[in-house]
Design a protein around this motif. Structure first.
Motif, PDB file in Angstrom:
ATOM      1  N   TRP A  50      41.414 -24.880  -7.251  1.00 31.97           N
ATOM      2  CA  TRP A  50      42.822 -25.252  -7.190  1.00 31.97           C
ATOM      3  C   TRP A  50      42.878 -26.564  -6.480  1.00 31.97           C
ATOM      4  O   TRP A  50      42.478 -26.630  -5.325  1.00 31.97           O
ATOM      5  CB  TRP A  50      43.631 -24.201  -6.424  1.00 31.97           C
ATOM      6  N   TRP A  94      45.715 -22.311   7.667  1.00 32.87           N
ATOM      7  CA  TRP A  94      44.968 -21.379   6.831  1.00 32.87           C
ATOM      8  C   TRP A  94      43.520 -21.363   7.326  1.00 32.87           C
ATOM      9  O   TRP A  94      42.879 -22.428   7.413  1.00 32.87           O
ATOM     10  CB  TRP A  94      45.025 -21.804   5.355  1.00 32.87           C
ATOM     11  N   ASN A 146      50.137 -13.817 -12.251  1.00 36.55           N
ATOM     12  CA  ASN A 146      49.538 -14.529 -11.129  1.00 36.55           C
ATOM     13  C   ASN A 146      50.158 -14.089  -9.814  1.00 36.55           C
ATOM     14  O   ASN A 146      51.362 -14.239  -9.605  1.00 36.55           O
ATOM     15  CB  ASN A 146      49.741 -16.042 -11.264  1.00 36.55           C
ATOM     16  N   HIS A 165      53.231 -17.316 -14.185  1.00 33.72           N
ATOM     17  CA  HIS A 165      53.011 -17.915 -12.868  1.00 33.72           C
ATOM     18  C   HIS A 165      54.380 -18.227 -12.258  1.00 33.72           C
ATOM     19  O   HIS A 165      54.727 -19.385 -12.023  1.00 33.72           O
ATOM     20  CB  HIS A 165      52.115 -19.156 -12.982  1.00 33.72           C
ATOM     21  N   TRP A 166      55.201 -17.159 -12.143  1.00 35.75           N
ATOM     22  CA  TRP A 166      56.400 -17.135 -11.307  1.00 35.75           C
ATOM     23  C   TRP A 166      57.672 -17.700 -11.907  1.00 35.75           C
ATOM     24  O   TRP A 166      58.721 -17.646 -11.267  1.00 35.75           O
ATOM     25  CB  TRP A 166      56.152 -17.833  -9.950  1.00 35.75           C
ATOM     26  N   TYR A 212      41.991 -18.040  -0.556  1.00 34.91           N
ATOM     27  CA  TYR A 212      42.178 -19.190   0.326  1.00 34.91           C
ATOM     28  C   TYR A 212      41.722 -18.897   1.751  1.00 34.91           C
ATOM     29  O   TYR A 212      41.173 -19.762   2.405  1.00 34.91           O
ATOM     30  CB  TYR A 212      43.654 -19.631   0.332  1.00 34.91           C
ATOM     31  N   LYS A 263      51.268 -31.721   0.518  1.00 35.89           N
ATOM     32  CA  LYS A 263      50.095 -30.849   0.622  1.00 35.89           C
ATOM     33  C   LYS A 263      49.340 -30.948  -0.704  1.00 35.89           C
ATOM     34  O   LYS A 263      49.773 -30.405  -1.717  1.00 35.89           O
ATOM     35  CB  LYS A 263      50.527 -29.401   0.898  1.00 35.89           C
ATOM     36  N   SER A 313      53.367 -28.283  -4.441  1.00 37.86           N
ATOM     37  CA  SER A 313      53.178 -27.035  -3.713  1.00 37.86           C
ATOM     38  C   SER A 313      54.557 -26.395  -3.570  1.00 37.86           C
ATOM     39  O   SER A 313      55.492 -27.042  -3.092  1.00 37.86           O
ATOM     40  CB  SER A 313      52.551 -27.310  -2.345  1.00 37.86           C
ATOM     41  N   TRP A 314      54.682 -25.146  -4.001  1.00 37.26           N
ATOM     42  CA  TRP A 314      55.989 -24.484  -4.139  1.00 37.26           C
ATOM     43  C   TRP A 314      56.910 -24.742  -2.952  1.00 37.26           C
ATOM     44  O   TRP A 314      58.056 -25.131  -3.129  1.00 37.26           O
ATOM     45  CB  TRP A 314      55.811 -22.965  -4.289  1.00 37.26           C
ATOM     46  N   ASN A 340      55.739 -26.388   0.055  1.00 37.02           N
ATOM     47  CA  ASN A 340      55.253 -27.448   0.951  1.00 37.02           C
ATOM     48  C   ASN A 340      55.412 -28.841   0.367  1.00 37.02           C
ATOM     49  O   ASN A 340      54.937 -29.812   0.941  1.00 37.02           O
ATOM     50  CB  ASN A 340      53.777 -27.222   1.272  1.00 37.02           C
ATOM     51  N   ASN A 342      42.245 -15.133  -6.421  1.00 34.45           N
ATOM     52  CA  ASN A 342      42.737 -16.340  -5.758  1.00 34.45           C
ATOM     53  C   ASN A 342      42.410 -16.185  -4.285  1.00 34.45           C
ATOM     54  O   ASN A 342      42.964 -15.315  -3.605  1.00 34.45           O
ATOM     55  CB  ASN A 342      44.252 -16.498  -5.925  1.00 34.45           C
ATOM     56  N   GLN A 385      54.322 -26.331 -11.534  1.00 33.05           N
ATOM     57  CA  GLN A 385      53.774 -27.253 -10.548  1.00 33.05           C
ATOM     58  C   GLN A 385      53.256 -28.555 -11.152  1.00 33.05           C
ATOM     59  O   GLN A 385      53.017 -29.509 -10.408  1.00 33.05           O
ATOM     60  CB  GLN A 385      52.659 -26.556  -9.763  1.00 33.05           C
ATOM     61  N   TYR A 420      51.728 -11.891  -3.777  1.00 31.95           N
ATOM     62  CA  TYR A 420      52.229 -12.986  -2.946  1.00 31.95           C
ATOM     63  C   TYR A 420      53.636 -13.403  -3.387  1.00 31.95           C
ATOM     64  O   TYR A 420      54.538 -13.601  -2.579  1.00 31.95           O
ATOM     65  CB  TYR A 420      51.248 -14.158  -3.030  1.00 31.95           C
TER      66      TYR A 420
HETATM   67  C1  BGP Z   1      48.774 -19.745  -4.694  1.00 29.40           C
HETATM   68  C2  BGP Z   1      49.524 -20.034  -5.955  1.00 29.40           C
HETATM   69  C3  BGP Z   1      49.400 -21.420  -6.442  1.00 29.40           C
HETATM   70  C4  BGP Z   1      49.276 -22.485  -5.378  1.00 29.40           C
HETATM   71  C5  BGP Z   1      48.359 -22.062  -4.244  1.00 29.40           C
HETATM   72  C6  BGP Z   1      48.396 -22.985  -3.054  1.00 29.40           C
HETATM   73  O1  BGP Z   1      49.499 -18.809  -3.958  1.00 29.40           O
HETATM   74  O2  BGP Z   1      49.126 -19.168  -6.990  1.00 29.40           O
HETATM   75  O3  BGP Z   1      50.431 -21.638  -7.351  1.00 29.40           O
HETATM   76  O4  BGP Z   1      50.478 -22.993  -4.995  1.00 29.40           O
HETATM   77  O5  BGP Z   1      48.629 -20.772  -3.802  1.00 29.40           O
HETATM   78  O6  BGP Z   1      49.460 -22.641  -2.240  1.00 29.40           O
HETATM   79  P1  BGP Z   1      50.369 -23.700  -1.538  1.00 29.40           P
HETATM   80  O7  BGP Z   1      50.827 -24.625  -2.597  1.00 29.40           O
HETATM   81  O8  BGP Z   1      51.465 -22.914  -0.919  1.00 29.40           O
HETATM   82  O9  BGP Z   1      49.519 -24.361  -0.509  1.00 29.40           O
END
Ligand code: BGP
Length: 473
Positions: free
Chosen positions: A421, A348, A165, A120-121, A297, A435, A428-429, A431, A295, A19, A169
């Motif tokens: 974060w 969210w 990580n 981390h993926w 959110y 974002k 964002s993977w 988005n 983690n 990222q 998810y």
């Molecule tokens: C988590 C991941 C992060 C980051 C974060 C925010 O799931 O570990 O890598 O991306 O979420 O998510 P997003 O970018 O989808 O809003």
């Protein structure tokens, strides 16, 4: 009265290699599954990718200088497996290893504790091609060798490590929702891949004990505490199912080497349970982590879902509020909006009390310290005249979540630190770049994507005061 944050509390921020780094094919790096996946049409928001990301690979010194200016005492980053082992195993890439040497030394020179995430993926594409990545048992050895390489190389200087990580998810997206590579929707393969990932996690911890005996290691878990939608028994049953299948499946296995028994029986009846070989559960039970990486959110609220009810649905990747459908597993549970909670533009739920609940549940059930490895708010930010970003909404979000941390500490939670974060805005993977999460805005001018200049947001100055005052701001 509230207990203060402890003196050795880690005031951090977090990121992940894919990222931020960019430089996806520079200095001998091999391809990861993400480098390949993002090139397939329609996979990510408007085809966004991490080829350049925020070019942290080339701007590392500038970024660490900003961290120092802000007063961070910890920085969580991940190592890209194919940057250091281009084929996933075998010959190491010295240039890749040297990049992380420079990063670690730059952090230490500023008194910033490095928190290193092993995975981390970004699975090496070579291993995905050879045996299906997490689906092949061979990955346990290959991941172990990769981890041992890093333990030997950095273990003298890095003492806090994150193993996997968000296995929960990432693999849900990869094997159920078809939104992360290898983009499948197959419940049997989902549980099989998870079982192997658990074993790889355990192998890493076992090697860590030998190679970094004075360090601490744990997985980072994407924990969305479950709420029941009402006090109707059917909703409480749905809530119970959600906790077992979406949380305890991972947490119990990491911490106790034991799958939740009712969930395991349900999966066995349907032929979806993982194949457990002799010795597997003993290996899992022998690798208890030192802490849980949290983690956090949002919370999720659950209601009854009949056997012919809704299945899993993809998330809102557009930032258009109200576009997230109910998602669930027929016969177990489905999500429903919580009318008590406001949401971000990506739907969210904003729920600081949920963070306190998460910390309390982890502490009571697992009796381990917790490191918050991610928490933050992704929003559209606006760059205003004179390079300013007025992100009062992010300050409000973080302030309320830090207050929840302090309440949790007063409740008896052994909280090691808080990694927001993220530090700079990053990819964002799913988005894209719209974002944003950072304290530092990264300018991606439509006409010049390589501008990438760093701009301190209002939240940057706020978090600097929080750190300087030990959380009293
Ligand atoms: C988590 C991941 C992060 C980051 C974060 C925010 O799931 O570990 O890598 O991306 O979420 O998510 P997003 O970018 O989808 O809003």
């Amino acid at each position: 009265s509230l207990r203060p944050f402890p003196d050795n509390f880690l005031w951090g921020a977090a990121s992940a290699a894919y990222q931020v780094e960019g430089a996806f094919d520079i200095d001998g790096k091999g391809l990861s599954v993400w480098d390949v996946f993002v090139r397939e049409p329609g996979r990510t928001f408007q085809g966004s990718n991490g080829d350049v990301a925020v070019d942290h690979y080339h701007r590392m010194e500038e970024d660490v200088a900003l961290m120092a200016e802000m007063g961070l005492t910890a920085y969580r980053f991940s190592v890209s497996w194919p940057r250091v082992l281009p084929q996933g195993r075998g010959a190491a890439n010295e240039a890749g290893l040297a990049f992380y040497d420079r990063l670690i030394d730059a952090l230490l020179a500023q008194g910033i504790e490095p928190v290193l995430t092993l995975y981390h993926w970004d699975m090496p594409q070579a291993l995905q091609d050879e045996y299906g990545g997490w689906e092949g048992r061979r990955v346990i050895d290959d991941f172990g060798d990769y981890c041992a390489l890093l333990f030997r190389r950095y273990g003298d200087r890095v003492k806090t490590w994150v193993s996997l990580n968000e296995q929960n998810y990432n693999l849900s997206n990869a094997y159920l929702l078809a939104t992360h590579p290898p983009a499948l929707a197959d419940r049997k393969r989902f549980y099989a891949a998870n079982h192997i990932a658990f074993l790889a996690n355990a192998r890493a911890i076992q090697l860590f004990r030998q190679l970094v005996p004075d360090g601490r290691i744990g997985p980072s878990f994407a924990y969305s505490p479950a709420y029941p939608a009402s006090c109707a028994p059917a909703d409480l049953l749905a809530f119970d199912n959600a906790e077992e299948f979406t949380n305890h499946w991972w947490l119990d296995t990491y911490c106790y080497g034991r799958y939740p028994q009712v969930a395991l029986a349900w999966l066995r009846q349907r032929g979806e349970a993982p194949d457990i070989l002799p010795g597997d559960m003993a290996a899992l039970a022998a690798a208890k982590p030192d802490f849980i990486g949290l983690n956090y959110y949002y919370t999720l609220t659950y209601t009854d879902n009949p056997p012919d009810g809704v299945g899993l649905q993809r998330i809102n990747t557009t930032g258009q509020k109200g576009s997230t459908p109910s998602s669930g597993v027929p016969g177990l549970y489905r999500t429903t909006p919580n009318p008590q909670l406001e949401t971000s533009n990506w739907d969210w739920a904003i729920d600081p009390t949920g963070l306190r609940i998460a910390l309390r549940r982890l502490t009571s059930r697992y009796a381990l310290p917790v490191l918050i490895t991610e928490n933050g708010l992704g929003e559209f930010d606006r760059l205003e005249d004179g390079d300013q970003v007025h992100d009062a909404y992010r300050i409000d979000y973080l302030r309320r979540h830090l207050a929840a941390c302090q309440e949790a500490i007063s409740d008896g939670v052994a909280l090691m630190g808080f990694c927001a974060w993220s530090f700079t805005d990053i990819l964002s993977w799913l988005n894209g770049y719209q974002k944003r999460y950072g304290f530092v805005y990264v300018n991606r001018d439509e006409t010049d994507v390589r501008d990438l200049r760093r701009v301190r947001k209002d939240s940057f100055f706020w978090y600097r005061r929080v750190i300087a005052s030990g959380g009293r701001e």
